[in-house]
Design an enzyme around this catalytic site. Structure first.
Site, short mmCIF file in Angstrom:
data_model
loop_
_atom_site.label_atom_id
_atom_site.label_comp_id
_atom_site.label_asym_id
_atom_site.label_seq_id
_atom_site.Cartn_x
_atom_site.Cartn_y
_atom_site.Cartn_z
N SER A 142 35.00 60.96 62.02
CA SER A 142 35.07 62.28 61.41
C SER A 142 34.69 62.30 59.93
O SER A 142 33.59 61.95 59.57
CB SER A 142 36.47 62.84 61.63
OG SER A 142 36.53 64.16 61.21
N HIS A 143 35.65 62.68 59.07
CA HIS A 143 35.36 62.85 57.65
C HIS A 143 35.39 61.54 56.87
O HIS A 143 35.11 61.53 55.68
CB HIS A 143 36.39 63.81 57.04
CG HIS A 143 37.78 63.29 57.19
ND1 HIS A 143 38.43 63.26 58.40
CD2 HIS A 143 38.63 62.75 56.30
CE1 HIS A 143 39.63 62.73 58.24
NE2 HIS A 143 39.77 62.40 56.97
N ARG A 170 50.33 62.66 51.86
CA ARG A 170 49.88 64.03 51.69
C ARG A 170 51.07 64.90 51.29
O ARG A 170 52.14 64.83 51.90
CB ARG A 170 49.27 64.58 52.98
CG ARG A 170 48.10 63.78 53.51
CD ARG A 170 47.21 64.66 54.38
NE ARG A 170 46.30 63.90 55.23
CZ ARG A 170 45.19 63.31 54.81
NH1 ARG A 170 44.86 63.34 53.53
NH2 ARG A 170 44.41 62.65 55.65
N LYS A 192 37.44 58.05 70.36
CA LYS A 192 38.56 58.81 70.91
C LYS A 192 38.21 59.34 72.30
O LYS A 192 37.04 59.50 72.63
CB LYS A 192 38.96 59.90 69.93
CG LYS A 192 38.41 61.24 70.17
CD LYS A 192 38.99 62.21 69.15
CE LYS A 192 38.19 63.48 69.25
NZ LYS A 192 38.88 64.62 68.75
N GLU A 234 44.17 74.52 61.16
CA GLU A 234 44.88 73.54 60.34
C GLU A 234 44.43 73.71 58.90
O GLU A 234 43.29 74.06 58.62
CB GLU A 234 44.55 72.12 60.79
CG GLU A 234 45.03 71.78 62.17
CD GLU A 234 44.93 70.28 62.43
OE1 GLU A 234 45.95 69.59 62.26
OE2 GLU A 234 43.84 69.81 62.78
N GLU A 235 45.33 73.36 57.98
CA GLU A 235 45.01 73.47 56.56
C GLU A 235 43.89 72.54 56.14
O GLU A 235 43.30 72.71 55.08
CB GLU A 235 46.26 73.21 55.71
CG GLU A 235 47.03 71.93 56.01
CD GLU A 235 46.29 70.65 55.77
OE1 GLU A 235 45.61 70.56 54.74
OE2 GLU A 235 46.38 69.75 56.63
N SER A 236 43.60 71.53 56.96
CA SER A 236 42.62 70.50 56.62
C SER A 236 41.21 70.94 56.98
O SER A 236 40.41 70.14 57.46
CB SER A 236 42.98 69.21 57.35
OG SER A 236 43.09 69.47 58.75
N LYS A 275 38.68 71.70 67.25
CA LYS A 275 38.34 72.59 66.16
C LYS A 275 36.83 72.61 66.06
O LYS A 275 36.16 71.70 66.54
CB LYS A 275 39.02 72.17 64.86
CG LYS A 275 38.78 70.73 64.41
CD LYS A 275 39.71 70.43 63.24
CE LYS A 275 39.46 69.06 62.63
NZ LYS A 275 40.11 67.96 63.34
N THR A 321 46.08 60.14 64.42
CA THR A 321 46.02 61.60 64.56
C THR A 321 44.87 62.01 65.47
O THR A 321 44.97 62.96 66.24
CB THR A 321 45.83 62.27 63.18
OG1 THR A 321 46.78 61.73 62.27
CG2 THR A 321 46.02 63.77 63.26
N THR A 354 50.54 68.11 63.07
CA THR A 354 49.15 67.91 62.65
C THR A 354 48.34 67.22 63.74
O THR A 354 48.81 66.27 64.36
CB THR A 354 49.16 67.03 61.37
OG1 THR A 354 49.77 67.80 60.34
CG2 THR A 354 47.76 66.64 60.96
N ASP A 382 33.59 69.19 63.31
CA ASP A 382 34.71 70.04 63.73
C ASP A 382 35.42 70.73 62.57
O ASP A 382 36.20 71.64 62.76
CB ASP A 382 35.71 69.27 64.61
CG ASP A 382 36.25 68.01 63.96
OD1 ASP A 382 35.86 67.71 62.80
OD2 ASP A 382 37.05 67.31 64.61
N ARG A 383 35.12 70.32 61.33
CA ARG A 383 35.76 70.99 60.19
C ARG A 383 34.82 72.01 59.56
O ARG A 383 33.60 71.93 59.74
CB ARG A 383 36.14 69.98 59.11
CG ARG A 383 37.16 68.99 59.57
CD ARG A 383 37.61 68.14 58.40
NE ARG A 383 38.61 67.20 58.89
CZ ARG A 383 39.47 66.58 58.11
NH1 ARG A 383 39.46 66.79 56.81
NH2 ARG A 383 40.36 65.75 58.62
N ASP A 429 31.75 64.87 62.03
CA ASP A 429 31.59 65.12 63.46
C ASP A 429 31.53 66.61 63.79
O ASP A 429 31.59 66.99 64.97
CB ASP A 429 32.70 64.43 64.26
CG ASP A 429 34.08 64.93 63.88
OD1 ASP A 429 34.27 65.37 62.73
OD2 ASP A 429 34.98 64.89 64.74
N ARG A 467 40.74 54.59 64.55
CA ARG A 467 39.80 54.50 63.42
C ARG A 467 40.04 53.21 62.65
O ARG A 467 41.17 52.91 62.28
CB ARG A 467 39.97 55.69 62.48
CG ARG A 467 39.46 56.94 63.11
CD ARG A 467 39.42 58.10 62.14
NE ARG A 467 39.28 59.31 62.95
CZ ARG A 467 39.34 60.53 62.47
NH1 ARG A 467 39.54 60.73 61.20
NH2 ARG A 467 39.20 61.56 63.27
N ASP A 473 31.98 68.70 58.52
CA ASP A 473 32.28 67.29 58.28
C ASP A 473 31.45 66.36 59.17
O ASP A 473 30.53 66.79 59.86
CB ASP A 473 33.77 67.01 58.47
CG ASP A 473 34.20 67.08 59.92
OD1 ASP A 473 33.53 67.79 60.69
OD2 ASP A 473 35.19 66.43 60.30
#
Ligand code: VG1
Ligand code: CO
Length: 542
Positions: A112-113, A495, A125, A362-364, A375, A17, A343, A280-281, A278, A21, A276
């Site tokens: 990320s998270h 999920r 990435k 996004e919902e995440s 984001k 995604t 996603t 972005d959240r 990195d 990773r 998070d």
């Protein structure tokens, strides 16, 4: 001098995604990251003499990986590298730097998270010149190349001192070690009314920002405390640590529990926020009121015009498919389009570049806008601060008014982590096979209206992306979505996304899990999650 090193392909260097990773130990294998980076460079054209941005979230192995990437960029012929001091650049800051300095692209070292540290995860990435994650045709090309790679090229040179700002050289290539915060903070100052937010803090408004011992600490301190006057100590866990203090740097109710508990107490601060690994959240919590990311997107879209950078309104909204329909209702009222994408932030890039969408989410726990192509956690927090500074209401009041106007989309996500991959694949395959027979079926009193496997047709480049999640729609407007995660590194993560719309304000104050209990049961029974995975309950509920 350039050294040409013989190598053999590694299996599974397929970006998911958001990039490649794997466990740190996988990345530490000799030639592993080199193969991927060479595969990347081999799939790009015409970057001779161009600028490459490099940075990461500071997790374990960040510095080592960055030295390798710098030396390989020099060998490949890049003219200049911009790298964040200490090897640090949050994902949105990297996107900002790529755009501002008109770089050819950027390489972000982050998982990320996902948890960090020696036994945690690492990731890499590539972002293209618009500052956004490489689209699928690029990541597919990299993966193809990694399957046949035989050699890579790396400059023989000393390590660059990543802690000294300014210019160094590796071969003919210039390495500019830059302040990771400066360009980003300047952009935030252009988008938001910093004076109004300063007044808000001066009036006694209090907040806590949990940087989760990850990359946003330095950004949040500089912007919230130093520039906007939030009191010292507003930022908690503000020192980036290679293992994030042993926690998951994932801003949700499970991993940012300390912050949530604080906000749920009567004498808690006015606003709580977290980001998070990195950066972005984002998570937004008002005193006594958690704001779901889907609602946050809708509320931001409805109020964006209150911030100077968006004063002329928004051109459109884009949301990932599993994100709730709350934003669609705002789009309808504003008379703009709401796009539904798979996603992953890479699918928003074309819409943003074409000016079709201004705000995305996004919902995440991901929200952002056309200011960069990622984001952006702090952006969302500053947007909320700007809205609060203008409206001078509490978060809870703003949310309640929003629901009164638009209705409430009760929403939750249930994750089953590290389940057996074969069992998860079989569960999805079986659901897929039943799609045609589901419509008309009555389950626990709800009737299935339609069911499908989400496909996305990009309106700009015409590309088609299939199998992006199984959707089951019910006649009362409720919706279930099943999908497998593309960011995990162990087993599979199933999920489950659940949503039910409630128009009547009398029923807007239910507990989310209570409001969705019937749907949860259906969601578990329909594919027999327990029978297939052995799990009677999800690992994480957000
Ligand atoms: C998850 C989220 C997705 C997000 C992605 C990257 O992907 O669901 O919405 O874009 O992580 O976010 P998946 O495939 O595991 O569901 V981040 O902050 O990890 O770069
Ligand atoms: Co992230």
């Amino acid at each position: 001098m350039i050294r040409v090193v013989a190598t053999t392909p590694f299996e599974g260097q397929k970006p998911g995604t958001s990039g490649l990773r794997k466990k740190v130990t996988v990345f530490q294998q000799p030639h592993y990251i080199e193969n991927f980076v060479q595969g990347l460079f081999d799939s790009l054209d015409a970057f001779e003499g161009e600028t490459l941005v490099i940075g990461g979230d500071g997790r374990y192995y960040n510095r080592e990986a960055i030295q390798i990437v710098i030396k390989m960029a020099a060998a490949a012929g890049f003219g200049r590298v911009l790298v964040g001091k200490g090897g640090i650049l949050s994902t949105p800051a990297a996107s900002c730097v790529i755009r501002k300095h008109e770089a050819f692209g950027g390489i972000i070292l982050s998982a990320s998270h996902n948890p960090g540290g020696e036994h945690g995860d690492f990731g890499i990435k590539y972002n293209i010149g618009n500052g956004g994650p490489a689209p699928e045709h690029v990541t597919d090309a990299i993966f193809e190349r990694t399957k046949t790679i035989r050699e890579y090229r790396i400059m023989e040179a000393d390590d660059v001192d990543l802690d000294a700002l300014g210019i160094a050289r590796v071969g003919d290539m210039v390495v500019d070690v830059i302040d990771p915060v400066e360009d980003y903070a300047e952009l935030m100052g252009e988008l938001f009314d910093f004076d109004a937010i300063r007044d808000l803090f001066a009036s006694g408004f209090t907040m806590r920002f949990d940087a989760m011992s990850a990359v946003t600490g330095p950004y949040a301190r500089a912007i919230l405390e130093d520039s906007l006057g939030a009191r010292p100590g507003t930022v908690m866990h503000g020192e980036p640590l290679p293992d994030f203090g042993g926690h998951h740097p994932d801003p949700n109710l499970v991993h940012a529990k300390e912050l949530n508990d604080l906000l749920m107490s009567d004498d808690g601060p006015d606003l709580g926020a977290a980001s998070d690994g990195d950066g972005d959240r984002n998570m937004i919590i008002g005193r006594g009121r958690f704001v779901t990311p889907s609602d946050s997107l809708a509320i931001i879209a409805a109020n964006a015009h209150l911030a100077p950078g968006y004063k002329d309104g928004i051109a459109g909204i884009a949301r990932s498919m599993p994100t709730s329909g709350a934003a669609d209702r705002v789009a309808e009222k504003l008379g703009v389009k709401c796009y539904e994408t798979p996603t992953g932030w890479k699918f928003f890039g074309n819409l943003l570049d074409a000016g079709l969408a201004t705000v995305c989410g996004e919902e995440s726990f991901g929200t952002g806008s056309n200011h960069v192509r990622e984001k952006d956690g702090l952006w969302a927090v500053l947007m909320w601060l700007n809205i609060l500074a203008v409206r001078r209401q509490s978060v809870a009041e703003i949310v309640a008014e929003h629901w009164e106007t638009y209705g409430r989309n009760y929403y939750t996500r249930h994750d089953y982590e590290e389940v057996d991959s074969a069992a998860a694949d079989a569960l999805m395959a079986d659901l897929r096979a039943r799609l045609d027979t589901l419509p008309g079926t009555v389950i626990n009193g709800l009737t299935v209206e339609r069911a499908d496997d989400f496909s996305y047709h990009d309106p700009i480049d015409g590309s088609v992306t299939t199998k992006q999640g199984i959707r089951v729609f019910f006649t009362d407007g409720s919706r279930l979505v099943y999908r497998l995660s593309g960011t995990g590194t162990a087993g599979a993560t199933l999920r489950l996304y659940l949503e039910r719309y409630e128009a009547d304000p009398i029923r807007h104050d239910l507990d989310t899990q209570d409001a969705l209990a019937g749907l949860v049961q259906i969601a578990r029974d329909l594919p027999d999650i327990e029978g297939r995975t052995g799990r009677s309950a999800p690992t994480v509920i957000t």
